[in-house]
Scaffold this active site. Structure first.
Site, short mmCIF file in Angstrom:
data_model
loop_
_atom_site.label_atom_id
_atom_site.label_comp_id
_atom_site.label_asym_id
_atom_site.label_seq_id
_atom_site.Cartn_x
_atom_site.Cartn_y
_atom_site.Cartn_z
N ARG A 213 31.13 47.22 57.81
CA ARG A 213 32.25 46.51 57.17
C ARG A 213 32.02 46.32 55.67
NH1 ARG A 213 34.75 42.34 61.60
NH2 ARG A 213 33.69 43.19 63.41
N ASP A 342 29.98 53.05 72.19
CA ASP A 342 31.11 53.80 71.64
C ASP A 342 30.81 54.64 70.39
OD1 ASP A 342 30.76 51.39 70.27
OD2 ASP A 342 32.84 50.74 70.39
C1 DMJ Z 1 35.32 47.41 64.36
O1 DMJ Z 1 34.40 46.60 63.74
C2 DMJ Z 1 34.83 48.83 64.43
O2 DMJ Z 1 35.90 49.68 64.69
C3 DMJ Z 1 33.78 49.02 65.48
O3 DMJ Z 1 33.41 50.37 65.62
C4 DMJ Z 1 34.26 48.52 66.82
N1 DMJ Z 1 34.77 47.19 66.72
C5 DMJ Z 1 35.69 46.84 65.68
C6 DMJ Z 1 37.14 47.09 65.96
O4 DMJ Z 1 37.53 47.00 67.23
#
Ligand code: DMJ
Length: 578
Positions: A213, A342
């Site tokens: 982020r 993921d």
């Molecule tokens: C975000 O911080 C990023 O996309 C991360 O990979 C997964 N979680 C959140 C959004 O859902």
């Protein structure tokens, strides 16, 4: 020279512009008036901090003089089975001391690198893009008024919450403002970054979240604006995150204190999430390329190499946890494309793209994983035969799919854009339909956090079932992220229409009149969606950005041949191919 992969369709080479040039969020643990919009001139200015080496290449452990020094890693490498890819025969509440922003934007700071990635001026926003701008401005209005300089807006209580105490929403939204052409808002935010953002703070941050982020956004904003301020901040943060890698296995701890440099795992375990330790690579590699300081990329390449060599995978699928002491996977036998695993898969592909498609091992691991997904995790629901990605727990298939998994259609489509087989696009389209239905079959039009799929014909039961504990929506981006890629790949306007429906649903059920949007508790009750009083930073960093880009018909703006988006939607440049 780039290694040839038999059967791989030659991809368009990424074009560098000419040289001017599982998550750990606590939430997942459990209008400024719109004046007529002027045409905004975007594009980088001139100067340079330190020119990235155009011939810079990622250094893999073992490339040069050093191999893995950890005995556990070395042992595992000895035992590691050879990866075989068979695809078309290829082997392959805190302080309230931050003042509201001044209305006067500061004078422009010094300009930066000619190597910052240039952008063509995009066409004026169309009607749907204007609606995204309106939504962004409404969200920003709440943040600016009630949470300025703090991490997250609590739009109902008109207050804020702190996670890291670093102005998370403001930083995550920087490049979105730039992309949406919100000059005034951007200037105010930049002034805060310049005057208030200080990483010398006794605060524990999550390595993954702060990387994707904050570091991701600073690097991306540096590229879009060419302003050295953002690169300086990025390097400062990168240095402060480095202690996280000082573990016996070199697999990083989840948390690090930015002020003291003390890193540690969570209180209850010495494990880290696999997704977290394998989804910081794009950012650290780019930081090395820009600064010429190799330690950033060396640290993350070592992790990639180590995870590559580990046993206990299942046809390319990885467990969800890894121990920072032994370096081994833990909680074996559970496989998911959702939380905690993921973005491992996403970053295999995206690093390969970032590096100019030269690092074949990454592609091999990605291709094997897609095969593993097909073999073990794909099923179809009843009655509509939706293709979904379930989970495997000790040999038992569970028809459960996190909304997080909806990144996958987009990632598969991105791979096809870069030359991977057309059958990946077919799978992407099928999964995209499923993710759309996860939204559409809910009374609010918004997806639940977790869907359970009906796999037997049972009377009037719909395909998507929701358990009471899973029926919240956190304003997540994954469905609209994938819609963006699918639209770029196919040009099919239905993907834009689906995204438009989702934007309407956010406006109907998650918009808080005094400013901001809120995650909601119940996607199945349009009369009482129960706002949870929290606006996640990724709503501005990702969700609205992907919607804006989805509604654009200009595929040259942030071209997929020039940029690769990190997992928080921050575009980073693709390096010159070797
Ligand atoms: C975000 O911080 C990023 O996309 C991360 O990979 C997964 N979680 C959140 C959004 O859902």
């Amino acid at each position: 020279m780039r290694p040839e992969i038999p059967g791989l369709k030659p991809a368009n080479p990424p074009v560098l512009p000419a040289p001017q040039k599982a998550d750990a969020n606590p939430a997942h643990r459990p209008a400024i008036s719109q004046s007529p919009r002027k045409r905004v001139r975007r594009g980088p200015p001139n100067l340079q901090i330190k020119a990235p080496d155009r011939d810079w290449k990622p250094r893999w452990p073992g490339d040069a003089d050093k191999g893995p020094t950890d005995p556990a890693a070395a042992r595992q490498e000895e035992k590691a089975p050879t990866t075989v890819i068979s695809w078309r025969g290829a082997v392959i509440e805190p302080e309230r001391d931050t003042p509201l922003p001044s209305r006067n934007a500061e004078a422009s700071t010094k300009r930066a690198s000619p190597e910052a990635r240039t952008q063509k001026v995009p066409a004026s926003p169309n009607q749907r893009q204007q609606a995204v701008i309106t939504a962004f401005r409404h969200a920003w209005k709440g943040y600016r008024k009630f949470a300025w300089g703090h991490d997250e807006l609590k739009p109902l209580s008109r207050s804020f919450s702190e996670w890291f105490g670093l102005g998370l929403t403001l930083i995550d939204a920087l490049d979105t403002m730039w992309i949406l052409g919100l000059q005034k808002e951007f200037k105010e935010a930049k002034q805060w970054v310049s005057q208030k953002l200080n990483f010398q703070k006794d605060v524990d941050v999550n390595l993954f979240e702060s990387t994707i982020r904050i570091l991701g956004s600073l690097l991306s904003t540096y590229h879009l604006t060419g302003d050295s301020l953002f690169l300086e901040k990025a390097e400062d943060l990168g240095n402060r995150l480095m202690p996280a890698f000082k573990t016996p296995s070199k697999v990083p701890y989840s948390d690090v204190n930015l002020g003291t440099g003390i890193a540690h795992p969570p209180r209850w375990t010495s494990d880290s999430s696999v997704a977290e330790v394998t989804s910081i690579q794009l950012e650290f590699r780019e930081l090395s390329r820009l600064t010429g300081v190799e330690k950033f990329q060396e640290a993350v390449q070592e992790v990639t190499q180590h995870v590559h060599s580990l046993p206990s995978k299942k046809d390319g699928l990885v467990p969800m946890f890894i121990n920072t002491h032994s370096g081994l996977f833990t909680h074996l036998g559970v496989f998911t494309l959702g939380a905690r695993a993921d973005s491992y898969y996403e970053y295999l592909l995206k690093q390969w793209i970032q590096g100019g498609k030269t690092e074949t091992q990454l592609l091999e691991d990605y291709m094997e994983a897609v095969k593993g997904i097909r073999t073990h995790l794909l099923q179809q629901s009843e009655p509509s035969k939706l293709t979904f990605v379930g989970e495997l727990a000790h040999g038992q298939f569970r028809p459960k799919m996190d909304h997080l998994v909806c990144f996958l259609p987009g990632t598969l489509a991105l791979g096809v854009h870069h030359g991977l087989p057309a059958e990946h696009l077919e799978l992407a389209k099928a999964l995209m339909e499923t993710c759309y239905q996860m939204n559409r079959q809910m009374e609010t039009g918004l997806s639940p956090e977790i869907a359970h799929f009906n796999t037997y014909p049972q009377g009037k039961l719909q395909d998507v079932q929701v358990k009471p504990a899973d029926r919240h929506n956190l304003l997540r981006p994954e469905t609209v992220e994938s819609l963006f890629y699918l639209h770029r790949l196919t040009g099919d306007p239905k993907y834009q229409d689906w995204g438009w429906e989702i934007l309407q649903s956010f406006n109907t059920h998650a918009r808080i009149p005094s400013g901001g949007y809120s995650s909601i508790n119940n996607v199945q009750d349009p009369d009482r969606p129960e706002p949870r009083d929290k606006m996640e930073s990724f709503f501005l960093g990702e969700t609205l950005k992907y919607l804006y880009l989805l509604f654009s018909d200009d595929a040259d703006f942030l071209s997929l041949d020039a940029f690769v988006f990190n997992t928080e939607a921050h575009p980073l440049p693709i390096w010159t191919p070797a």
